[in-house]
Scaffold this motif. Structure first.
Motif, PDB file in Angstrom:
ATOM      1  N   PRO A 213       7.933  12.854  12.495  1.00 31.98           N
ATOM      2  CA  PRO A 213       8.489  14.106  13.029  1.00 31.98           C
ATOM      3  C   PRO A 213       7.491  15.253  12.906  1.00 31.98           C
ATOM      4  N   ALA A 214       7.568  16.198  13.827  1.00 29.58           N
ATOM      5  CA  ALA A 214       6.756  17.408  13.718  1.00 29.58           C
ATOM      6  C   ALA A 214       7.054  18.103  12.398  1.00 29.58           C
ATOM      7  N   GLY A 215       6.025  18.644  11.793  1.00 30.80           N
ATOM      8  CA  GLY A 215       6.203  19.336  10.520  1.00 30.80           C
ATOM      9  C   GLY A 215       5.986  18.462   9.305  1.00 30.80           C
ATOM     10  N   THR A 216       5.777  17.166   9.500  1.00 28.39           N
ATOM     11  CA  THR A 216       5.459  16.294   8.369  1.00 28.39           C
ATOM     12  C   THR A 216       4.134  16.756   7.762  1.00 28.39           C
ATOM     13  N   SER A 217       4.085  16.874   6.459  1.00 26.70           N
ATOM     14  CA  SER A 217       2.905  17.444   5.810  1.00 26.70           C
ATOM     15  C   SER A 217       1.679  16.552   5.999  1.00 26.70           C
ATOM     16  N   PRO A 218       0.497  17.164   6.046  1.00 23.68           N
ATOM     17  CA  PRO A 218      -0.735  16.380   6.153  1.00 23.68           C
ATOM     18  C   PRO A 218      -0.881  15.363   5.024  1.00 23.68           C
ATOM     19  N   GLU A 219      -0.400  15.700   3.817  1.00 20.12           N
ATOM     20  CA  GLU A 219      -0.510  14.774   2.688  1.00 20.12           C
ATOM     21  C   GLU A 219       0.313  13.512   2.936  1.00 20.12           C
ATOM     22  N   ARG A 220       1.521  13.683   3.428  1.00 19.20           N
ATOM     23  CA  ARG A 220       2.370  12.513   3.697  1.00 19.20           C
ATOM     24  C   ARG A 220       1.832  11.708   4.883  1.00 19.20           C
ATOM     25  N   VAL A 221       1.318  12.384   5.898  1.00 20.10           N
ATOM     26  CA  VAL A 221       0.708  11.685   7.021  1.00 20.10           C
ATOM     27  C   VAL A 221      -0.495  10.867   6.549  1.00 20.10           C
ATOM     28  N   ALA A 222      -1.282  11.438   5.645  1.00 18.00           N
ATOM     29  CA  ALA A 222      -2.460  10.745   5.132  1.00 18.00           C
ATOM     30  C   ALA A 222      -2.076   9.488   4.360  1.00 18.00           C
ATOM     31  N   VAL A 223      -0.990   9.555   3.581  1.00 22.92           N
ATOM     32  CA  VAL A 223      -0.522   8.382   2.842  1.00 22.92           C
ATOM     33  C   VAL A 223      -0.126   7.280   3.812  1.00 22.92           C
ATOM     34  N   LEU A 224       0.626   7.635   4.842  1.00 24.33           N
ATOM     35  CA  LEU A 224       1.058   6.654   5.836  1.00 24.33           C
ATOM     36  C   LEU A 224      -0.137   6.093   6.593  1.00 24.33           C
ATOM     37  N   ASN A 225      -1.058   6.952   6.953  1.00 26.91           N
ATOM     38  CA  ASN A 225      -2.238   6.501   7.686  1.00 26.91           C
ATOM     39  C   ASN A 225      -3.062   5.516   6.871  1.00 26.91           C
ATOM     40  N   SER A 226      -3.218   5.819   5.590  1.00 29.41           N
ATOM     41  CA  SER A 226      -3.977   4.925   4.717  1.00 29.41           C
ATOM     42  C   SER A 226      -3.308   3.557   4.615  1.00 29.41           C
ATOM     43  N   ALA A 227      -1.976   3.553   4.506  1.00 25.20           N
ATOM     44  CA  ALA A 227      -1.244   2.288   4.408  1.00 25.20           C
ATOM     45  C   ALA A 227      -1.378   1.475   5.690  1.00 25.20           C
ATOM     46  N   VAL A 228      -1.330   2.151   6.829  1.00 15.97           N
ATOM     47  CA  VAL A 228      -1.498   1.451   8.109  1.00 15.97           C
ATOM     48  C   VAL A 228      -2.896   0.860   8.208  1.00 15.97           C
ATOM     49  N   SER A 229      -3.898   1.652   7.869  1.00 16.49           N
ATOM     50  CA  SER A 229      -5.281   1.194   7.962  1.00 16.49           C
ATOM     51  C   SER A 229      -5.516  -0.059   7.121  1.00 16.49           C
ATOM     52  N   LYS A 230      -4.978  -0.055   5.905  1.00 14.05           N
ATOM     53  CA  LYS A 230      -5.149  -1.223   5.028  1.00 14.05           C
ATOM     54  C   LYS A 230      -4.350  -2.410   5.547  1.00 14.05           C
ATOM     55  N   ALA A 231      -3.171  -2.159   6.080  1.00 18.92           N
ATOM     56  CA  ALA A 231      -2.350  -3.243   6.621  1.00 18.92           C
ATOM     57  C   ALA A 231      -3.027  -3.888   7.825  1.00 18.92           C
ATOM     58  N   ILE A 232      -3.593  -3.062   8.697  1.00 19.06           N
ATOM     59  CA  ILE A 232      -4.222  -3.560   9.915  1.00 19.06           C
ATOM     60  C   ILE A 232      -5.417  -4.457   9.591  1.00 19.06           C
ATOM     61  N   ALA A 233      -6.061  -4.201   8.475  1.00 16.53           N
ATOM     62  CA  ALA A 233      -7.237  -4.988   8.086  1.00 16.53           C
ATOM     63  C   ALA A 233      -6.866  -6.315   7.449  1.00 16.53           C
ATOM     64  N   SER A 234      -5.576  -6.564   7.212  1.00 14.65           N
ATOM     65  CA  SER A 234      -5.160  -7.778   6.511  1.00 14.65           C
ATOM     66  C   SER A 234      -5.189  -9.006   7.422  1.00 14.65           C
ATOM     67  N   ASP A 235      -5.375 -10.168   6.811  1.00  8.18           N
ATOM     68  CA  ASP A 235      -5.364 -11.419   7.566  1.00  8.18           C
ATOM     69  C   ASP A 235      -3.995 -11.661   8.191  1.00  8.18           C
ATOM     70  N   ARG A 236      -2.946 -11.230   7.497  1.00 10.57           N
ATOM     71  CA  ARG A 236      -1.589 -11.406   8.017  1.00 10.57           C
ATOM     72  C   ARG A 236      -1.443 -10.743   9.378  1.00 10.57           C
TER      73      ARG A 236
ATOM     74  N   HIS B 166       0.814  -1.212   0.000  1.00 10.94           N
ATOM     75  CA  HIS B 166       0.000   0.000   0.000  1.00 10.94           C
ATOM     76  C   HIS B 166       0.853   1.269   0.000  1.00 10.94           C
ATOM     77  N   LEU B 167       2.141   1.114  -0.294  1.00 11.67           N
ATOM     78  CA  LEU B 167       3.056   2.250  -0.322  1.00 11.67           C
ATOM     79  C   LEU B 167       3.667   2.459  -1.705  1.00 11.67           C
ATOM     80  N   GLY B 168       2.993   1.964  -2.721  1.00  5.32           N
ATOM     81  CA  GLY B 168       3.467   2.172  -4.076  1.00  5.32           C
ATOM     82  C   GLY B 168       4.803   1.526  -4.368  1.00  5.32           C
ATOM     83  N   GLY B 169       5.094   0.392  -3.725  1.00  4.56           N
ATOM     84  CA  GLY B 169       6.328  -0.322  -4.001  1.00  4.56           C
ATOM     85  C   GLY B 169       7.520   0.113  -3.164  1.00  4.56           C
ATOM     86  N   ARG B 170       7.327   1.065  -2.258  1.00 10.83           N
ATOM     87  CA  ARG B 170       8.440   1.502  -1.406  1.00 10.83           C
ATOM     88  C   ARG B 170       8.916   0.369  -0.503  1.00 10.83           C
ATOM     89  N   ALA B 171      10.221   0.324  -0.280  1.00 15.79           N
ATOM     90  CA  ALA B 171      10.770  -0.614   0.694  1.00 15.79           C
ATOM     91  C   ALA B 171      10.474  -0.097   2.102  1.00 15.79           C
TER      92      ALA B 171
END
Length: 322
Positions: free
Chosen positions: A254-277, A53-58
């Protein structure tokens, strides 16, 4: 930054699931504890589940152990706010430590940006088998009848179990001697040997000894009964709803991280948490998967800081040098 803007700005972006931002650097999940420990395991399982859910990022888990988790916090606090570094931490580092240590080196509300919770852990009150009780009510009565024997162990003064034990004693109107230890092995030796009467700990530490007949878990702090210990009451069922509460593990940037980047991370966490794994992996750790919006997480952090602050004041706890 945890401020009024934090509470309002993320919701619209996160709700629609922001598209992955173009980033080639790996995502670093920093943990302030040694490799192989429970926080490290949570981070590695989460990282693997987030990758799709991170577009292929390691995703790389980076252990920065030491100072009770504070080195990990410092690592992320001073990292660039570009969405490439996040901290995975248990809640006590963020919400209890401000009341325990002087010159902590970070301000939870100013130096870090909430991303999401990851999982929740219940705490438990257990007694040695030499204590003739089976419920919290019976234990309270026993403590009143045997005040010189009423004691509880924790892994150290100023730890979450120390403060939770104080909350239990206060709610029940009893006196219990707090006995701090350096680690669980010494606690268990004395509990099994009858030298202390009770032990406040994470539920995950108590399940096997309870099932093996070496200690008896009287109550948990979870909102509902644990699926692994369905015979054990919750604090609310025992008549003490004020003792209910879960320790969270969560991601902060870190403080100052943009809302857009926080939203991307949050979305990836939410989808990961819902996984059977994740459900399977966290279930083995006796952890409950749990994601939240940055706004919800921010509110949770502030509420926990206030709650522990009230307990520290009631204990007249004097902060020590970090």
């Amino acid at each position: 930054m945890l401020n009024r803007r934090t509470f309002t700005v993320y919701s619209a972006t996160a709700a629609v699931g922001a598209p992955a931002l173009a980033q080639s650097d790996p995502l670093r999940i920093v943990v302030g504890f040694p490799a192989g420990g429970i926080v490290d395991i949570i981070a590695r399982e989460l990282g693997e589940a987030m990758k799709p859910h991170l577009g292929g990022r390691a995703v790389v888990v980076e252990a920065k152990p030491g100072a009770g988790g504070r080195i990990g916090v410092a690592t992320v606090k001073t990292a660039a706010p570009d969405g490439n570094a996040v901290l995975l931490t248990p809640s006590s580092i963020m919400t209890l430590y401000p009341h325990v240590f002087n010159k902590l080196g970070y301000d939870t509300l100013k130096d870090l940006t909430p991303v999401s919770t990851v999982c929740m852990s219940a705490n438990a009150l257990a007694v040695g088998m030499h204590v003739p009780v089976k419920t919290l009510g019976e234990f309270i009565a026993w403590c009143k009848a045997n005040p010189k024997e009423a004691s509880y162990a924790s892994p150290g003064a100023g730890s979450a179990p120390h403060f939770l034990g104080a909350q239990i004693a206060s709610a029940a109107g009893i006196e219990m001697l707090h006995v701090p230890y350096k680690g669980a092995p010494d606690i268990l030796n004395d509990l099994y040997g009858g030298r202390i009467s009770s032990f406040v700990t994470a539920l995950s530490n108590a399940v096997q000894p309870h099932m093996g007949g070496k200690m008896r878990v009287l109550v948990t702090t979870s909102p509902k009964r644990s699926s692994v210990l369905p015979d054990v009451q919750t604090a609310a069922e025992a008549g003490y709803p004020q003792l209910s509460g879960m320790e969270w593990f969560g991601l902060l940037a870190p403080a100052g991280t943009s809302p857009e980047r926080v939203a991307v991370l949050n979305s990836a966490v939410s989808k990961a948490i819902a996984s059977d794994r994740i459900k399977e992996a966290f279930g083995k750790l006796i952890m409950e998967p749990s994601s939240s919006s940055p706004t919800e997480f921010a509110r949770m952090i502030k509420a926990d800081i206030d709650r522990w602050g009230a307990t520290a004041k009631r204990l007249n706890y004097q902060p020590v040098d970090a």
